[in-house]
Design an enzyme around this catalytic site. Structure first.
Site, mmCIF file in Angstrom:
data_model
loop_
_atom_site.group_PDB
_atom_site.id
_atom_site.type_symbol
_atom_site.label_atom_id
_atom_site.label_comp_id
_atom_site.label_asym_id
_atom_site.label_seq_id
_atom_site.Cartn_x
_atom_site.Cartn_y
_atom_site.Cartn_z
ATOM 1 N N SER A 142 35.353 33.150 40.264
ATOM 2 C CA SER A 142 35.029 34.528 40.632
ATOM 3 C C SER A 142 35.788 34.958 41.892
ATOM 4 O O SER A 142 37.010 35.038 41.868
ATOM 5 C CB SER A 142 33.512 34.653 40.799
ATOM 6 O OG SER A 142 33.165 35.978 41.021
ATOM 7 N N HIS B 229 29.051 35.634 33.471
ATOM 8 C CA HIS B 229 29.668 35.336 34.774
ATOM 9 C C HIS B 229 29.021 34.139 35.475
ATOM 10 O O HIS B 229 29.704 33.239 35.945
ATOM 11 C CB HIS B 229 29.568 36.575 35.664
ATOM 12 C CG HIS B 229 30.492 36.539 36.827
ATOM 13 N ND1 HIS B 229 31.849 36.696 36.700
ATOM 14 C CD2 HIS B 229 30.272 36.336 38.149
ATOM 15 C CE1 HIS B 229 32.425 36.600 37.892
ATOM 16 N NE2 HIS B 229 31.491 36.383 38.779
#
Ligand SMILES: *[C@@H]1O[C@H](CO)[C@@H](O)[C@H](O)[C@H]1NC(C)=O
Ligand SMILES: *[C@@H]1O[C@H](CO)[C@@H](O)[C@H](O)[C@H]1NC(C)=O
Ligand SMILES: *[C@@H]1O[C@H](CO)[C@@H](O)[C@H](O)[C@H]1NC(C)=O
Ligand SMILES: *[C@@H]1O[C@H](CO)[C@@H](O)[C@H](O)[C@H]1NC(C)=O
Length: 409
Positions: A181, A385
């Site tokens: 990320s 995610h």
């Protein structure tokens, strides 16, 4: 419907607690019956699983004192003498994360231990402002000046300092970069502006690469249109740090997220509306451990930077406003990152149900990276995610492909 409403209410409550100014180590308030991991710092966690651990400190050019956590070798790897090979891996966590992101899952599903067992010397970053990197040679976290940074600074100053320190300490010339990320944004910012670092990195394996934010989905998109106002208001109020930490947070976690309480599902839903829902991959039992380490604190600017990208649809530096931009960059608008400078071989690993590194944005990133070596879509359609750090089958679904990719370099 009730679920959605309740989720939104809790979300608003959580957003409302951005401003909790006090910071306490969580260990005091975690009750005894919690799983032991919730009670431990990253180095203690590594020790608890029987691995060797080292703590190192690196000072950046602008005075931040960053803490690196190292697992110099694995257990099996050591016995097989694989550890001697000295393949050095540098792992960079995501936003609001810390080195703990690589350590919290059970050892057979957590990437730090997996890489150690594969013979890597594993170094884990802690970006400025997180739980472990709150010291500075002249500033302290009570000062607004301490928090005037975003992940651009982490790319230009933190990651570069870490990498130089690690190479000097290990005597190696190059290392492997593994990002998750924001750890990927940092890699991209570092290499677009400092092409001399291309040679210090053998290859980059980027998981859930946060870059363009055009396709962002989920609850955070409710806030992005107000990014500038939020930034101004929070700064006017003196809240420069984004940390839902302290006792308020710990109490809320005990109240809502413990596996023994009915609202535990609601707590999961809050995570799902932010990162994408994947009910099968979240380990409810483990949630308290996860939430004891995450979020680990950052600046409000750091979050606002992503919101700005969602609005501007470009991949560039933080927008300080016209005057601020002139001061920072010598131009009225923030400079864009030039991805064509990133000649380091780079692999992308992404999920189809990722709200924050949306497949369309990842595709755009892939098309602009000059040395894309692998573009790996996680096969499970629901993979989201947050799954990249703590999915029950993280190894089976992602890490084994990362390990296989790195092994070929
Ligand atoms: C948590 O840490 C405290 C102090 O270090 C210790 O007394 C307690 O037993 C720990 N709890 C668990 C569940 O390990
Ligand atoms: C912070 O860094 C200074 C050196 O600049 C050191 O003397 C001090 O002990 C550090 N504080 C903490 C809490 O680690
Ligand atoms: C981006 O970098 C490439 C090569 O590194 C260069 O040719 C190009 O002019 C740069 N583009 C911009 C907009 O600066
Ligand atoms: C990709 O990386 C390899 C290995 O560093 C290098 O030899 C090659 O020139 C790079 N390719 C591009 C297009 O930059």
């Amino acid at each position: 419907m009730m679920k959605t409403v309740a989720t939104l209410i809790l979300l608003v409550v959580m957003v409302g607690c951005w401003a909790t100014p006090s910071f306490t180590r969580r260990r005091e308030v975690v009750p005894e019956n919690r799983m032991v991991g919730a009670n431990l710092t990253s180095p203690e966690l590594i020790e608890a699983y029987g691995y060797p651990v080292e703590i190192h400190h690196v000072v950046t050019e602008d005075g931040f004192i960053l803490e690196l956590h190292r697992i110099p070798h694995g257990l099996k790897a050591r016995r097989n003498n694989l550890g001697e090979a000295q393949r050095v891996a540098y792992l960079h966590h995501g936003i609001l994360g810390s080195s703990a992101d690589w350590l919290m899952n059970s050892p057979d599903e957590a990437l730090a231990y997996i890489l150690a067992e594969e013979g890597y010397d594993v170094w884990m970053a802690n970006a400025r402002g997180n739980t472990y990197s709150r010291n500075h040679t002249s500033l302290n976290p009570d000062q607004a000046k301490f928090w005037q940074f975003t992940w651009d600074d982490m790319g230009q100053k933190d990651a570069t300092s870490d990498i130089d320190y690690i190479l000097a300490t290990t005597g190696q010339e190059q290392l492997y970069y593994v990002g998750y990320s924001m750890g990927c944004s940092i890699y991209l910012a570092m290499l677009s502006d400092n092409p001399e670092y291309a040679d210090k990195i053998i290859t980059g394996a980027l998981m859930a690469p946060a870059s363009y934010m055009t396709g962002m989905k989920g609850a955070l998109t409710l806030l992005t249109p107000y990014a500038e106002e939020l930034d101004t208001i929070l700064n006017l109020l003196g809240y420069h740090e984004f940390l839902p930490g302290g006792e308020w947070w710990d109490e809320a976690m005990q109240l809502y997220c413990d596996p023994s309480v009915v609202t535990e599902e609601l707590c999961e839903n809050v995570l799902f509306v932010i990162g994408g829902a994947d009910h099968e991959e979240i380990n409810s039992e483990y949630l308290p451990v996860i939430l004891a380490h995450f979020p680990a604190g950052t600046s409000t600017h750091n979050l606002i930077h992503y919101a700005q990208l969602a609005n501007s649809k470009v991949f560039g530096k933080f927008d300080w406003g016209t005057i601020g931009n002139l001061n920072h960059y010598g131009q009225r608008t923030p400079p864009l990152y030039n991805l064509s400078n990133i000649v380091t071989p780079t692999a992308l690993f992404w999920g189809q149900n990722d709200y924050l590194a949306d497949p369309t944005d990842v595709a755009r990133l892939a098309s602009e990276l000059p040395n894309l070596t692998l573009n790996h879509m996680v096969s499970k359609p629901e993979f989201s995610h947050l799954d990249f750090t703590w999915a029950i089958h993280a190894n089976e679904l992602v890490y084994q492909y990362v390990v296989e990719y790195l092994a070929n370099y």
